[in-house]
Enzyme design. Structure first.
Site, short mmCIF file in Angstrom:
data_model
loop_
_atom_site.label_atom_id
_atom_site.label_comp_id
_atom_site.label_asym_id
_atom_site.label_seq_id
_atom_site.Cartn_x
_atom_site.Cartn_y
_atom_site.Cartn_z
N LEU A 50 0.86 -1.18 0.00
CA LEU A 50 0.00 0.00 0.00
C LEU A 50 0.90 1.23 0.00
O LEU A 50 1.83 1.31 0.79
CB LEU A 50 -0.88 0.03 1.26
CG LEU A 50 -2.31 -0.52 1.19
CD1 LEU A 50 -2.99 -0.29 2.53
CD2 LEU A 50 -3.13 0.11 0.07
N ASP A 51 0.63 2.19 -0.87
CA ASP A 51 1.42 3.42 -0.91
C ASP A 51 1.30 4.17 0.42
O ASP A 51 0.28 4.05 1.12
CB ASP A 51 0.93 4.34 -2.03
CG ASP A 51 1.24 3.80 -3.41
OD1 ASP A 51 2.17 2.98 -3.52
OD2 ASP A 51 0.56 4.20 -4.37
N PRO A 52 2.30 4.98 0.78
CA PRO A 52 2.20 5.80 1.99
C PRO A 52 0.97 6.71 2.02
O PRO A 52 0.43 6.99 3.09
CB PRO A 52 3.49 6.62 1.96
CG PRO A 52 4.46 5.76 1.22
CD PRO A 52 3.64 5.07 0.17
N ALA A 54 -1.93 5.94 0.99
CA ALA A 54 -3.13 5.12 1.11
C ALA A 54 -3.17 4.50 2.50
O ALA A 54 -2.14 4.21 3.10
CB ALA A 54 -3.14 4.02 0.04
#
Length: 229
Positions: A50-52, A54
């Site tokens: 998961l991207d930072p 998100a």
């Protein structure tokens, strides 16, 4: 649970907070296991980055269950979030500044619902230039930050469900169920084009992976507190 339980294998559901990388969340949990339970060495990993920017469900596997990571990564995923219509960014999200603006006065609810139908089923999707995919031995975001232009090939991905849950232009809220490898940032960009405008992702939360739901997840601090030394 004991040190032996974690060594034998656990599947842990974590609600990753905003601004944390998936690596940071896993590392924090690994440190907690080592410091509180006295585990000197343990395998631990997550099933899908998961991207930072998100939040939401991160599946973390320990011990022997790390072998199940590929199987878990392959399951379909559900996301909710917000598209901002009328502006684009190079990263397709809030990591970079707005680089172009577009009119939205021509967009109505009917046009939005018609655009949604273009993305349901198998689609061709180009990953964002700011992504971790490797090209010529470097990650795409490294090329992008160096100002280098690279050709990115489109990939097949599947959108199983795409629902608009709120329209308050320039914002549009959505819920998406999709296959592994789908970039919601790219969906935002392409959705903007389908509206004869532009768009970028301003909020993203992963709510499900397969049958695992974020409602059953705990945050990292709570996980640390459950470990009794």
């Amino acid at each position: 649970m004991t040190a032996e339980d974690f060594q034998n294998g656990q599947i842990l559901l974590v609600d990753k907070p905003l601004q944390w990388s998936s690596f940071q969340a896993v590392n924090k949990m690994k440190w907690a296991l080592k410091s509180k339970l006295g585990i000197r060495k343990i395998k631990i990993g997550h099933a899908g980055t998961l991207d930072p920017l998100a939040s939401g469900l991160l599946i973390v596997c320990t011990g022997k269950f790390t072998k199940r990571i590929p199987e878990l990564q392959g399951q379909q995923k559900e996301y909710t979030g917000t598209f901002y219509i009328g502006a684009t960014t190079p990263s397709y999200d809030l990591e970079t500044e707005i680089d172009a603006t577009f009119p939205i006065s021509h967009i109505d609810d009917t046009m939005i619902e018609r655009a949604v139908m273009q993305f349901i089923g198998e689609i061709d999707q180009k990953p964002p230039v700011f992504s971790a995919i490797k090209k010529d031995g470097k990650r795409l975001y490294e090329h992008a930050r160096a100002g280098e232009t690279v050709e990115i090939a489109a990939r097949k991905t599947t959108i199983h469900e795409f629902e608009i849950t709120r329209i308050a232009l320039p914002e549009v809220d959505f819920r998406v169920v999709c296959s592994k490898g789908t970039y919601i940032r790219s969906l935002a960009y392409d959705f903007g084009k389908a509206l004869q405008s532009g768009a970028h992702l301003t909020e993203l939360r992963r709510t499900k992976i397969g049958d695992y739901h974020v409602d059953n997840a705990i945050n990292v601090a709570d996980f640390e507190n459950t470990l009794l030394p």
